[in-house]
Design an enzyme around this catalytic site. Sequence first.
Site: not given
Length: 258
Positions: A65, A109, A112, A132
Amino acid sequence: MAFSTLITEKDGNIALIKLNRPEAMNAFNHQLMDELTEAIDKFEADPEIGCLIITGSSKAFAAGADIKEMQELSYMDAYYRDFITSNWERTTRCRKPVIAAVSGYALGGGCELAMMCDFILAADNAKFGQPEITIGVSPGAGGTQRLTRFVGKSKAMEMCLTGRMMDAKEAERCGLVSRIVTADNLLEEAKSVAKKIAGMPRAAAMMTKEMVNAAYETPLSHGVRFERRLFHSLFGTEDQQEGMNAFVEKRTPHFKNK
Protein backbone atom coordinates in the site's frame (compact mmCIF):
# COMPACT_ATOMS: atom_id res chain seq x y z
CA MET A 1 -9.54 0.92 -21.74
CA ALA A 2 -7.43 3.91 -20.75
CA PHE A 3 -6.08 4.04 -17.19
CA SER A 4 -3.52 6.16 -15.36
CA THR A 5 -2.12 3.44 -13.10
CA LEU A 6 -2.67 0.31 -15.22
CA ILE A 7 -1.81 -0.95 -18.67
CA THR A 8 -4.40 -3.37 -20.03
CA GLU A 9 -4.62 -5.42 -23.18
CA LYS A 10 -6.63 -8.20 -24.76
CA ASP A 11 -4.81 -11.03 -26.47
CA GLY A 12 -7.46 -13.18 -28.09
CA ASN A 13 -9.36 -14.86 -25.26
CA ILE A 14 -7.15 -13.64 -22.40
CA ALA A 15 -6.71 -10.28 -20.68
CA LEU A 16 -3.56 -8.74 -19.22
CA ILE A 17 -3.66 -6.18 -16.41
CA LYS A 18 -0.27 -4.63 -15.66
CA LEU A 19 0.16 -2.49 -12.54
CA ASN A 20 1.86 0.71 -13.65
CA ARG A 21 3.09 3.07 -10.95
CA PRO A 22 6.84 2.70 -11.56
CA GLU A 23 7.72 5.76 -9.49
CA ALA A 24 6.27 3.99 -6.41
CA MET A 25 7.13 0.35 -7.23
CA ASN A 26 3.45 -0.15 -8.06
CA ALA A 27 2.34 0.70 -4.53
CA PHE A 28 -1.44 0.66 -4.19
CA ASN A 29 -3.15 3.99 -3.85
CA HIS A 30 -6.88 4.64 -4.00
CA GLN A 31 -6.79 5.41 -7.72
CA LEU A 32 -4.95 2.21 -8.64
CA MET A 33 -7.36 0.04 -6.70
CA ASP A 34 -10.38 1.81 -8.21
CA GLU A 35 -8.93 1.28 -11.68
CA LEU A 36 -8.12 -2.37 -10.96
CA THR A 37 -11.72 -2.90 -9.90
CA GLU A 38 -12.95 -1.26 -13.10
CA ALA A 39 -10.61 -3.29 -15.30
CA ILE A 40 -11.67 -6.59 -13.74
CA ASP A 41 -15.33 -5.58 -14.07
CA LYS A 42 -14.91 -4.94 -17.79
CA PHE A 43 -12.92 -8.07 -18.54
CA GLU A 44 -15.28 -10.24 -16.54
CA ALA A 45 -18.20 -8.85 -18.53
CA ASP A 46 -16.41 -9.46 -21.85
CA PRO A 47 -17.69 -12.77 -23.26
CA GLU A 48 -14.49 -13.25 -25.28
CA ILE A 49 -12.26 -13.35 -22.20
CA GLY A 50 -11.73 -16.67 -20.44
CA CYS A 51 -8.77 -15.91 -18.16
CA LEU A 52 -7.07 -12.84 -16.67
CA ILE A 53 -3.43 -12.16 -15.77
CA ILE A 54 -2.37 -9.58 -13.20
CA THR A 55 1.31 -8.61 -13.28
CA GLY A 56 3.68 -5.75 -12.48
CA SER A 57 7.16 -4.80 -13.61
CA SER A 58 10.31 -6.89 -13.65
CA LYS A 59 11.45 -5.08 -10.48
CA ALA A 60 8.22 -5.18 -8.51
CA PHE A 61 4.84 -6.83 -8.75
CA ALA A 62 3.79 -4.38 -6.06
CA ALA A 63 5.53 -3.00 -3.00
CA GLY A 64 2.33 -2.80 -0.95
CA ALA A 65 0.00 0.00 0.00
CA ASP A 66 1.04 3.60 -0.60
CA ILE A 67 2.21 4.61 2.87
CA LYS A 68 2.20 8.32 2.02
CA GLU A 69 -1.52 8.08 1.25
CA MET A 70 -2.49 6.24 4.42
CA GLN A 71 -0.07 7.54 7.05
CA GLU A 72 -2.45 10.28 8.27
CA LEU A 73 -5.49 8.03 8.54
CA SER A 74 -7.13 7.85 11.94
CA TYR A 75 -9.09 4.83 13.13
CA MET A 76 -12.37 6.59 12.32
CA ASP A 77 -11.08 7.63 8.87
CA ALA A 78 -10.21 4.02 8.05
CA TYR A 79 -13.46 2.73 9.53
CA TYR A 80 -15.86 5.14 7.82
CA ARG A 81 -14.03 4.90 4.48
CA ASP A 82 -14.08 1.09 4.83
CA PHE A 83 -10.40 1.19 3.89
CA ILE A 84 -9.34 -1.85 1.85
CA THR A 85 -12.81 -3.44 1.89
CA SER A 86 -14.28 -0.74 -0.35
CA ASN A 87 -12.07 -1.29 -3.39
CA TRP A 88 -9.28 -3.85 -2.82
CA GLU A 89 -11.14 -7.13 -2.97
CA ARG A 90 -12.60 -7.28 -6.49
CA THR A 91 -10.02 -9.89 -7.49
CA THR A 92 -11.44 -12.32 -4.92
CA ARG A 93 -14.90 -12.02 -6.48
CA CYS A 94 -13.83 -12.57 -10.09
CA ARG A 95 -15.57 -15.69 -11.37
CA LYS A 96 -13.16 -16.17 -14.25
CA PRO A 97 -9.71 -17.63 -13.46
CA VAL A 98 -7.06 -15.06 -12.52
CA ILE A 99 -3.30 -15.71 -12.63
CA ALA A 100 -0.76 -13.60 -10.72
CA ALA A 101 2.52 -13.33 -12.67
CA VAL A 102 4.98 -12.11 -10.04
CA SER A 103 8.44 -10.75 -10.72
CA GLY A 104 10.50 -8.88 -8.18
CA TYR A 105 8.96 -7.69 -4.93
CA ALA A 106 5.46 -8.70 -3.82
CA LEU A 107 5.30 -7.15 -0.38
CA GLY A 108 2.46 -6.28 1.95
CA GLY A 109 -0.58 -5.54 -0.20
CA GLY A 110 1.35 -6.82 -3.22
CA CYS A 111 1.72 -10.24 -1.62
CA GLU A 112 -1.94 -10.08 -0.57
CA LEU A 113 -3.13 -9.23 -4.08
CA ALA A 114 -1.09 -12.10 -5.51
CA MET A 115 -2.73 -14.45 -3.00
CA MET A 116 -6.18 -13.18 -4.02
CA CYS A 117 -5.52 -14.59 -7.50
CA ASP A 118 -6.20 -18.25 -8.25
CA PHE A 119 -2.55 -19.18 -8.45
CA ILE A 120 0.85 -17.54 -8.67
CA LEU A 121 3.50 -18.01 -11.33
CA ALA A 122 6.73 -16.65 -9.89
CA ALA A 123 9.82 -15.39 -11.66
CA ASP A 124 13.08 -16.65 -10.24
CA ASN A 125 13.74 -13.18 -8.80
CA ALA A 126 10.43 -12.96 -6.94
CA LYS A 127 10.35 -12.09 -3.24
CA PHE A 128 7.26 -12.29 -1.04
CA GLY A 129 6.68 -10.75 2.34
CA GLN A 130 4.29 -9.16 4.85
CA PRO A 131 6.47 -6.43 6.41
CA GLU A 132 3.62 -4.31 7.84
CA ILE A 133 4.74 -4.85 11.42
CA THR A 134 7.92 -2.88 10.70
CA ILE A 135 5.82 0.27 10.24
CA GLY A 136 3.59 -0.32 13.25
CA VAL A 137 0.62 -2.13 11.75
CA SER A 138 -0.34 -5.62 10.60
CA PRO A 139 -1.38 -7.14 7.28
CA GLY A 140 -4.87 -5.83 6.52
CA ALA A 141 -5.90 -7.26 3.14
CA GLY A 142 -6.02 -10.91 4.11
CA GLY A 143 -2.31 -11.52 4.61
CA THR A 144 -2.54 -13.23 8.00
CA GLN A 145 -5.38 -15.42 6.75
CA ARG A 146 -4.36 -16.45 3.23
CA LEU A 147 -0.65 -16.79 3.96
CA THR A 148 -1.41 -19.06 6.92
CA ARG A 149 -3.61 -21.25 4.75
CA PHE A 150 -0.96 -21.47 2.04
CA VAL A 151 2.24 -21.99 4.04
CA GLY A 152 1.09 -23.04 7.51
CA LYS A 153 0.96 -21.33 10.88
CA SER A 154 4.63 -21.44 11.83
CA LYS A 155 6.04 -19.91 8.66
CA ALA A 156 3.22 -17.36 8.34
CA MET A 157 3.64 -16.33 11.98
CA GLU A 158 7.38 -15.84 11.54
CA MET A 159 6.98 -13.78 8.37
CA CYS A 160 4.21 -11.58 9.77
CA LEU A 161 6.00 -11.02 13.09
CA THR A 162 9.46 -10.32 11.66
CA GLY A 163 8.78 -8.94 8.18
CA ARG A 164 11.14 -11.52 6.68
CA MET A 165 10.92 -11.97 2.91
CA MET A 166 10.60 -15.34 1.20
CA ASP A 167 12.37 -15.98 -2.11
CA ALA A 168 10.82 -17.83 -5.06
CA LYS A 169 12.38 -21.20 -4.20
CA GLU A 170 11.08 -21.12 -0.64
CA ALA A 171 7.68 -19.92 -1.88
CA GLU A 172 7.40 -22.85 -4.27
CA ARG A 173 8.64 -25.32 -1.68
CA CYS A 174 5.98 -24.30 0.84
CA GLY A 175 3.12 -24.06 -1.64
CA LEU A 176 2.67 -20.31 -2.00
CA VAL A 177 3.41 -20.37 -5.75
CA SER A 178 2.52 -23.01 -8.31
CA ARG A 179 5.94 -22.95 -10.00
CA ILE A 180 8.95 -20.84 -10.92
CA VAL A 181 10.00 -19.65 -14.37
CA THR A 182 12.84 -17.40 -15.48
CA ALA A 183 12.13 -13.71 -15.20
CA ASP A 184 12.61 -13.21 -18.94
CA ASN A 185 10.02 -15.90 -19.68
CA LEU A 186 7.44 -15.04 -17.02
CA LEU A 187 4.90 -13.15 -19.10
CA GLU A 188 5.17 -15.50 -22.06
CA GLU A 189 4.57 -18.50 -19.80
CA ALA A 190 1.70 -16.78 -18.00
CA LYS A 191 0.02 -16.04 -21.31
CA SER A 192 0.53 -19.63 -22.46
CA VAL A 193 -1.10 -20.97 -19.31
CA ALA A 194 -3.91 -18.41 -19.49
CA LYS A 195 -4.67 -19.34 -23.09
CA LYS A 196 -4.81 -23.00 -22.15
CA ILE A 197 -7.31 -22.24 -19.37
CA ALA A 198 -9.32 -19.89 -21.60
CA GLY A 199 -9.54 -22.64 -24.20
CA MET A 200 -11.29 -24.96 -21.77
CA PRO A 201 -15.11 -25.08 -21.54
CA ARG A 202 -16.00 -21.81 -19.78
CA ALA A 203 -18.59 -23.24 -17.39
CA ALA A 204 -16.33 -26.11 -16.38
CA ALA A 205 -13.43 -23.73 -15.67
CA MET A 206 -15.53 -21.32 -13.64
CA MET A 207 -17.22 -24.07 -11.64
CA THR A 208 -13.91 -25.83 -10.99
CA LYS A 209 -12.58 -22.56 -9.58
CA GLU A 210 -15.60 -22.40 -7.26
CA MET A 211 -15.01 -25.98 -6.12
CA VAL A 212 -11.35 -25.48 -5.25
CA ASN A 213 -12.09 -22.22 -3.42
CA ALA A 214 -14.81 -23.96 -1.41
CA ALA A 215 -12.19 -26.36 -0.06
CA TYR A 216 -10.72 -23.48 1.97
CA GLU A 217 -13.99 -22.40 3.52
CA THR A 218 -16.08 -25.52 4.19
CA PRO A 219 -15.78 -28.84 6.02
CA LEU A 220 -14.75 -31.70 3.76
CA SER A 221 -18.21 -33.28 3.67
CA HIS A 222 -19.82 -29.99 2.60
CA GLY A 223 -17.11 -29.29 0.05
CA VAL A 224 -17.49 -32.73 -1.55
CA ARG A 225 -21.27 -32.29 -1.72
CA PHE A 226 -20.82 -28.87 -3.35
CA GLU A 227 -18.38 -30.35 -5.85
CA ARG A 228 -20.79 -33.17 -6.66
CA ARG A 229 -23.70 -30.83 -7.37
CA LEU A 230 -21.66 -28.64 -9.71
CA PHE A 231 -20.21 -31.75 -11.37
CA HIS A 232 -23.74 -33.03 -11.98
CA SER A 233 -24.80 -29.67 -13.41
CA LEU A 234 -22.07 -29.81 -16.07
CA PHE A 235 -23.90 -32.73 -17.67
CA GLY A 236 -26.46 -30.15 -18.75
CA THR A 237 -23.96 -28.33 -20.98
CA GLU A 238 -23.32 -28.75 -24.68
CA ASP A 239 -19.57 -28.66 -24.00
CA GLN A 240 -19.81 -31.81 -21.86
CA GLN A 241 -21.44 -33.65 -24.74
CA GLU A 242 -18.89 -32.31 -27.22
CA GLY A 243 -15.94 -33.09 -24.96
CA MET A 244 -16.95 -36.68 -24.31
CA ASN A 245 -18.00 -37.31 -27.90
CA ALA A 246 -14.65 -35.98 -29.11
CA PHE A 247 -12.80 -38.24 -26.67
CA VAL A 248 -14.67 -41.33 -27.81
CA GLU A 249 -14.27 -40.37 -31.47
CA LYS A 250 -10.55 -39.59 -30.96
CA ARG A 251 -10.74 -36.02 -32.29
CA THR A 252 -10.11 -32.52 -30.96
CA PRO A 253 -13.16 -31.05 -29.19
CA HIS A 254 -14.67 -27.75 -30.34
CA PHE A 255 -16.12 -26.03 -27.29
CA LYS A 256 -18.76 -23.30 -27.59
CA ASN A 257 -19.03 -22.28 -23.94
CA LYS A 258 -22.63 -23.44 -23.86
